[in-house]
Design a protein around this motif. Structure first.
Motif, PDB file in Angstrom:
ATOM      1  N   LEU A  53       0.831  -1.205   0.000  1.00 40.96           N
ATOM      2  CA  LEU A  53       0.000   0.000   0.000  1.00 40.96           C
ATOM      3  C   LEU A  53       0.867   1.258   0.000  1.00 40.96           C
ATOM      4  O   LEU A  53       0.551   2.239  -0.682  1.00 40.96           O
ATOM      5  N   ALA A  54       1.962   1.237   0.751  1.00 42.78           N
ATOM      6  CA  ALA A  54       2.867   2.384   0.747  1.00 42.78           C
ATOM      7  C   ALA A  54       3.453   2.597  -0.648  1.00 42.78           C
ATOM      8  O   ALA A  54       3.557   3.729  -1.132  1.00 42.78           O
ATOM      9  N   ALA A  55       3.822   1.499  -1.315  1.00 42.80           N
ATOM     10  CA  ALA A  55       4.354   1.606  -2.684  1.00 42.80           C
ATOM     11  C   ALA A  55       3.310   2.141  -3.646  1.00 42.80           C
ATOM     12  O   ALA A  55       3.641   2.805  -4.635  1.00 42.80           O
ATOM     13  N   ALA A 107      10.445   0.151  12.911  1.00 40.24           N
ATOM     14  CA  ALA A 107      11.421  -0.108  11.844  1.00 40.24           C
ATOM     15  C   ALA A 107      10.753  -0.052  10.482  1.00 40.24           C
ATOM     16  O   ALA A 107      11.327   0.474   9.511  1.00 40.24           O
ATOM     17  N   LEU A 108       9.529  -0.565  10.384  1.00 41.97           N
ATOM     18  CA  LEU A 108       8.808  -0.527   9.115  1.00 41.97           C
ATOM     19  C   LEU A 108       8.434   0.904   8.749  1.00 41.97           C
ATOM     20  O   LEU A 108       8.538   1.307   7.579  1.00 41.97           O
ATOM     21  N   VAL A 109       8.033   1.680   9.728  1.00 39.66           N
ATOM     22  CA  VAL A 109       7.734   3.101   9.494  1.00 39.66           C
ATOM     23  C   VAL A 109       8.983   3.821   8.985  1.00 39.66           C
ATOM     24  O   VAL A 109       8.920   4.606   8.023  1.00 39.66           O
ATOM     25  N   GLU A 110      10.116   3.559   9.596  1.00 38.94           N
ATOM     26  CA  GLU A 110      11.365   4.191   9.165  1.00 38.94           C
ATOM     27  C   GLU A 110      11.708   3.796   7.728  1.00 38.94           C
ATOM     28  O   GLU A 110      12.163   4.624   6.936  1.00 38.94           O
ATOM     29  N   ILE A 168       9.604   2.951   5.337  1.00 38.74           N
ATOM     30  CA  ILE A 168       8.679   3.614   4.414  1.00 38.74           C
ATOM     31  C   ILE A 168       9.032   5.088   4.259  1.00 38.74           C
ATOM     32  O   ILE A 168       9.082   5.617   3.140  1.00 38.74           O
ATOM     33  N   THR A 169       9.290   5.758   5.357  1.00 42.68           N
ATOM     34  CA  THR A 169       9.600   7.191   5.288  1.00 42.68           C
ATOM     35  C   THR A 169      10.937   7.428   4.592  1.00 42.68           C
ATOM     36  O   THR A 169      11.095   8.424   3.872  1.00 42.68           O
ATOM     37  N   ALA A 170      11.877   6.513   4.772  1.00 44.81           N
ATOM     38  CA  ALA A 170      13.165   6.647   4.088  1.00 44.81           C
ATOM     39  C   ALA A 170      13.005   6.542   2.576  1.00 44.81           C
ATOM     40  O   ALA A 170      13.808   7.104   1.815  1.00 44.81           O
ATOM     41  N   ASN A 171      11.959   5.837   2.141  1.00 48.22           N
ATOM     42  CA  ASN A 171      11.680   5.694   0.710  1.00 48.22           C
ATOM     43  C   ASN A 171      10.735   6.762   0.191  1.00 48.22           C
ATOM     44  O   ASN A 171      10.222   6.657  -0.942  1.00 48.22           O
ATOM     45  N   GLY A 172      10.467   7.784   1.021  1.00 51.86           N
ATOM     46  CA  GLY A 172       9.647   8.899   0.585  1.00 51.86           C
ATOM     47  C   GLY A 172       8.164   8.754   0.878  1.00 51.86           C
ATOM     48  O   GLY A 172       7.363   9.597   0.458  1.00 51.86           O
ATOM     49  N   GLY A 173       7.780   7.698   1.615  1.00 49.35           N
ATOM     50  CA  GLY A 173       6.376   7.485   1.938  1.00 49.35           C
ATOM     51  C   GLY A 173       5.989   8.148   3.249  1.00 49.35           C
ATOM     52  O   GLY A 173       6.811   8.781   3.920  1.00 49.35           O
TER      53      GLY A 173
END
Length: 246
Positions: free
Chosen positions: A27-29, A47-50, A52-57
């Motif tokens: 969903l983030a992608a 860790a999953l939040v980090e 996603i946010t590191a990938n611009g989400g």
């Protein structure tokens, strides 16, 4: 009509591991802002939040017992505060405890009832009242409601209840432009599924599928993404995502 000018927002229960994690990543992608729910392991959710946010989400972590209506209300509140509303709720949270019915430990039955049935009611009720028009609720069942494997009796009973909740809620939400469906995975390579099974049992289940492999969490996430996005004419259904397992 669905507002396509702002990013859609999803809350995924059980989103820190297994199928839930794959759903969050998919969903983030796809451009969703995602609330990653966890019950006990905040570190995995963070860790999953980090990631996603590191990938611009956009993502946040929210905690709580899915069977606790106050804790889950707070999770919904936190999601709305962070992102302005909720469009999709994916309820992957659940536990599976296997036993022959003749020797079932009723404490284990009660544990599954609390998480799988009460939790489904709590999350479904909140979703029914909080999802925006154009939204989707996606609950989780299991293909074993049809394959009827021994030792799955109590677990399947809880998931059959989830299917019934889903079917009826879809009809109760007439006129609100909210779809309600359930995904029923087949054998899928997650810690929940693999726990307690030896290699022979795992290979036997893989061979039972016409595609002759276990499902991967990403296979299930593809179905969820379909129901969460373009599948506006699919409503009140159980989608068996199982590689053709009879």
């Amino acid at each position: 009509m669905t507002d396509t000018t702002t990013p859609r927002v999803a809350l995924v229960t059980g989103g820190s591991g297994g199928i839930g994690k794959a759903v969050v990543e998919k969903l983030a992608a796809d451009g969703f802002a995602v609330a990653v729910h966890y019950a006990g392991n905040q570190a995995k959710a963070d860790a999953l939040v980090e990631q996603i946010t590191a990938n611009g989400g956009r993502a946040i972590a929210v905690g709580g017992d899915v069977a606790d209506e106050i804790a889950m209300k707070e999770a919904f509140d936190a999601t709305e505060t962070a992102f302005g509303g909720i469009d999709v709720v994916v309820n992957t949270a659940g536990i599976m405890l296997l036993s022959p019915i003749a020797t079932l430990d009723f404490a284990e039955l009660d544990r599954m009832h609390r998480t799988n049935i009460r939790g489904a009611f709590v999350v479904s009720q909140l979703a029914a009242n909080r999802l925006r028009a154009g939204g989707a609720l996606i609950n989780f069942s299991t293909s074993v409601t049809r394959t009827q494997f021994p030792t799955y009796g109590a677990y399947v009973a809880s998931k059959a209840a989830v299917e019934s909740i889903t079917m009826i809620l879809a009809r109760e939400l007439r006129g609100k432009d909210i779809t309600v469906n359930a995904v029923a995975p087949g054998p899928t390579a997650t810690p929940l599924f693999l726990n307690g099974k030896d290699d022979a049992a795992i290979q036997g289940l893989a061979k039972a599928v016409p595609l002759e492999r276990l499902g991967q969490p990403e296979d299930i996430a593809e179905t969820v993404a379909f129901l969460a996005g373009p599948a506006r004419w699919v409503n009140g259904q159980v989608i068996f995502t199982n590689g053709g397992l009879a």
